[in-house]
Design an enzyme around this catalytic site. Structure first.
Site, PDB file in Angstrom:
ATOM      1  N   ILE A 119      -8.456 -35.276  -6.456  1.00 19.26           N
ATOM      2  CA  ILE A 119      -9.421 -35.014  -7.511  1.00 19.26           C
ATOM      3  C   ILE A 119      -9.908 -36.330  -8.097  1.00 19.26           C
ATOM      4  O   ILE A 119      -9.171 -37.322  -8.119  1.00 19.26           O
ATOM      5  CB  ILE A 119      -8.812 -34.096  -8.598  1.00 19.26           C
ATOM      6  CG1 ILE A 119      -9.855 -33.699  -9.659  1.00 19.26           C
ATOM      7  CG2 ILE A 119      -7.578 -34.715  -9.233  1.00 19.26           C
ATOM      8  CD1 ILE A 119      -9.363 -32.609 -10.626  1.00 19.26           C
ATOM      9  N   CYS A 120     -11.143 -36.339  -8.523  1.00 20.96           N
ATOM     10  CA  CYS A 120     -11.728 -37.479  -9.233  1.00 20.96           C
ATOM     11  C   CYS A 120     -11.672 -38.752  -8.385  1.00 20.96           C
ATOM     12  O   CYS A 120     -12.072 -38.765  -7.236  1.00 20.96           O
ATOM     13  CB  CYS A 120     -11.030 -37.640 -10.579  1.00 20.96           C
ATOM     14  SG  CYS A 120     -11.787 -38.847 -11.694  1.00 20.96           S
ATOM     15  N   GLY A 121     -11.146 -39.843  -8.938  1.00 20.50           N
ATOM     16  CA  GLY A 121     -11.132 -41.118  -8.245  1.00 20.50           C
ATOM     17  C   GLY A 121     -10.396 -41.110  -6.931  1.00 20.50           C
ATOM     18  O   GLY A 121     -10.682 -41.931  -6.043  1.00 20.50           O
TER      19      GLY A 121
END
Length: 214
Positions: A119-121
């Site tokens: 998720i995300c970065g």
């Protein structure tokens, strides 16, 4: 409104015997601690053991100031001992290559047929590793991944969360959708109960509580 104090949804569904393998949650300084909480909480409540894994045995501190003592180090982690590798976002994904070993571990997991959820970065870390070039995926926005120079732009999907085989991806604002895909992939909730879980935590639908705990 609920007329009585509720128990945690789904808690009474814990199986009697815990899994022999563990779900492994990567932890590192600046990790975005809100992004994986729904997933790990409900994996644990449905009988999965969750263990934290870091680059070293030293404690790490999340972006929210939570101090975590890792259960094991990354060099001791083997795909065959794991059910799932979860990679949360962190500032460090975008400020250097210090977390690249986790992306390489993700490659080893996927090669071994063990699921990975990012998720995300962490999606940018997987993009740099080449793991999104041939898999449907999502992230914060397309431009974020484009900046990595990866070759998977044609496989980007505008969606809250995406599952392609053993890989789950999501953007930073979608911890509930991310958890839904993780819980589905791991068999924690299915069908109507999975839908109810999502409606409860994403939409605050009180009717979903009764379905989830029926």
């Amino acid at each position: 409104m609920l007329t009585s104090a509720p128990e945690c949804p789904g808690r009474h569904r814990l199986p009697e015997v815990l899994m022999s393998k563990a779900v492994h949650l990567a932890v590192y300084d600046t990790l975005a601690d809100w992004e994986t909480g729904y997933a790990t909480a409900y994996l644990a409540r449905t009988g999965h053991t969750v263990r934290t894994v870091a680059l070293t045995a030293d404690p790490v501190t999340s972006v929210g100031g939570v101090r975590v003592q890792p259960d094991l180090t990354l060099d001791a982690l083997r795909p065959e001992d794991s059910e799932l590798l979860i990679l949360p976002g962190a500032d460090l994904w975008d400020t250097g290559r210090s977390l690249a070993p986790f992306a390489r571990a993700a490659r080893a997991f996927l090669d071994a047929g063990v699921p990975v959820a990012a998720i995300c970065g962490a999606t940018a870390g997987l993009a740099r590793e080449g793991l999104l070039d041939d898999r449907a995926h999502t992230s914060a926005v397309p431009m974020y991944l484009d900046a990595t120079g990866y070759g998977g732009a044609a496989r980007y999907v505008e969606s809250d969360a995406v599952t392609d085989g053993d890989l789950i991806t999501a953007g930073p604002t979608e911890p509930v959708a991310f958890a839904r895909e993780v819980l589905k992939r791991m068999g924690a909730f299915e069908g109507e109960r999975l839908d109810a879980w999502y409606r409860l935590f994403h939409d605050s639908d009180p009717a979903a509580y009764e379905t989830l705990n029926a």
